[in-house]
Design a protein around this motif. Structure first.
Motif, PDB file in Angstrom:
ATOM      1  N   THR A  21       0.879  -1.115  -0.033  1.00  0.00           N
ATOM      2  CA  THR A  21       0.059   0.203   0.021  1.00  0.00           C
ATOM      3  C   THR A  21       0.899   1.341   0.237  1.00  0.00           C
ATOM      4  N   HIS A  22       2.104   1.126   0.869  1.00  0.00           N
ATOM      5  CA  HIS A  22       2.830   2.517   0.811  1.00  0.00           C
ATOM      6  C   HIS A  22       3.480   2.666  -0.470  1.00  0.00           C
ATOM      7  N   GLN A  25       0.866   4.170  -2.840  1.00  0.00           N
ATOM      8  CA  GLN A  25       0.899   5.604  -2.459  1.00  0.00           C
ATOM      9  C   GLN A  25       2.111   6.286  -2.990  1.00  0.00           C
ATOM     10  N   THR A  26       3.392   5.840  -2.558  1.00  0.00           N
ATOM     11  CA  THR A  26       4.366   6.587  -3.127  1.00  0.00           C
ATOM     12  C   THR A  26       4.417   6.901  -4.692  1.00  0.00           C
ATOM     13  N   GLU A  28       1.826   6.717  -6.651  1.00  0.00           N
ATOM     14  CA  GLU A  28       0.770   7.857  -7.032  1.00  0.00           C
ATOM     15  C   GLU A  28       1.381   9.288  -6.673  1.00  0.00           C
ATOM     16  N   MET A  29       1.669   9.251  -5.475  1.00  0.00           N
ATOM     17  CA  MET A  29       2.257  10.714  -5.425  1.00  0.00           C
ATOM     18  C   MET A  29       3.468  11.304  -6.379  1.00  0.00           C
ATOM     19  N   TYR A  45       6.119   6.710 -11.920  1.00  0.00           N
ATOM     20  CA  TYR A  45       5.049   5.779 -11.127  1.00  0.00           C
ATOM     21  C   TYR A  45       5.960   4.770 -10.929  1.00  0.00           C
ATOM     22  N   GLU A 137       3.747  11.095   0.536  1.00  0.00           N
ATOM     23  CA  GLU A 137       2.521  10.115   0.234  1.00  0.00           C
ATOM     24  C   GLU A 137       1.325  10.358   0.750  1.00  0.00           C
ATOM     25  N   HIS A 138       0.309  10.205   0.348  1.00  0.00           N
ATOM     26  CA  HIS A 138      -1.064  10.500   1.022  1.00  0.00           C
ATOM     27  C   HIS A 138      -1.305   9.808   2.247  1.00  0.00           C
ATOM     28  N   GLY A 139      -0.611   8.625   2.425  1.00  0.00           N
ATOM     29  CA  GLY A 139      -0.746   7.764   3.635  1.00  0.00           C
ATOM     30  C   GLY A 139       0.002   8.112   4.791  1.00  0.00           C
TER      31      GLY A 139
END
Length: 191
Positions: A21-22, A25-26, A28-29, A45, A137-139
């Motif tokens: 997940t991280h 998210q990385t 995507e960011m 990406y 990242e958003h997490g």
């Protein structure tokens, strides 16, 4: 080079659910930062999804790749602190792994994976994007993450300057040693 889907599927199988997940998210960011700064979003990406590819390997395997001649022959060898800090080995080991196991030859992607934890002076835009993408990242939910995210989206160099100040201060408050690469990066961006 294989498709982004191939690498994403590989990471999903290789890493724990939380680390996967991280990584997503990385990635995507990193793509978001690439769009904001006129960089190739697919390349960002890909480097983002691969940045922690070796994070959950055993110490013995990490050490074998992190201390390999592949890095020593380049300008990406471990600094004295990194040689002593097991938790930093995943980045250099991951850089060697993606080159040797996947045949990724793009020096920007390799360097972005290599330096996503410590930074360095004179980073390429992709290196900055992955360093910052991992940090904001958003997490992530540490205090002031929104502030650092805004800096990263506004200007990569200003984002690096602020991120490095935070990283050095955070390590000092926790009585942790700081890589020579991190200090060199800070000195580079402080100008």
């Amino acid at each position: 080079m294989k498709s982004i889907k191939f690498y994403t599927d590989f990471i999903k199988e290789k890493l724990s659910e939380a680390r996967f997940t991280h990584s997503v998210q990385t990635a995507e960011m990193s793509r978001e930062l690439a769009y904001a700064h006129g960089f190739d979003p697919d390349k960002a990406y890909l480097a983002g999804i691969l940045h922690d590819v070796y994070k959950e390997e055993c110490e013995k395997e990490m050490k074998k790749l992190a201390f390999s001649k592949t890095l020593e022959k380049s300008d990406m060898g471990l600094d004295p602190l990194e040689k002593k800090e097991y938790k930093l080995w995943h980045a250099p080991a991951g850089a060697v792994y993606i080159k040797e196991s996947f045949g990724i030859q793009d020096p920007e992607i390799i360097a972005a994976v290599r330096f996503h934890t410590v930074g360095r002076s004179g980073m390429t835009d992709l290196e900055k994007i992955i360093y910052l993408g991992d940090l904001v990242e958003h997490g992530r939910d540490y205090p002031e993450v929104e502030k650092y995210r805004r800096f990263a989206l506004w200007d990569l160099d200003e984002g690096m300057y602020e991120a490095l100040k935070w990283a050095i201060d955070d390590n000092m408050q926790r009585d942790k040693r700081i890589s020579r690469y991190t200090y060199e990066a800070y000195n580079y961006y402080v100008r």
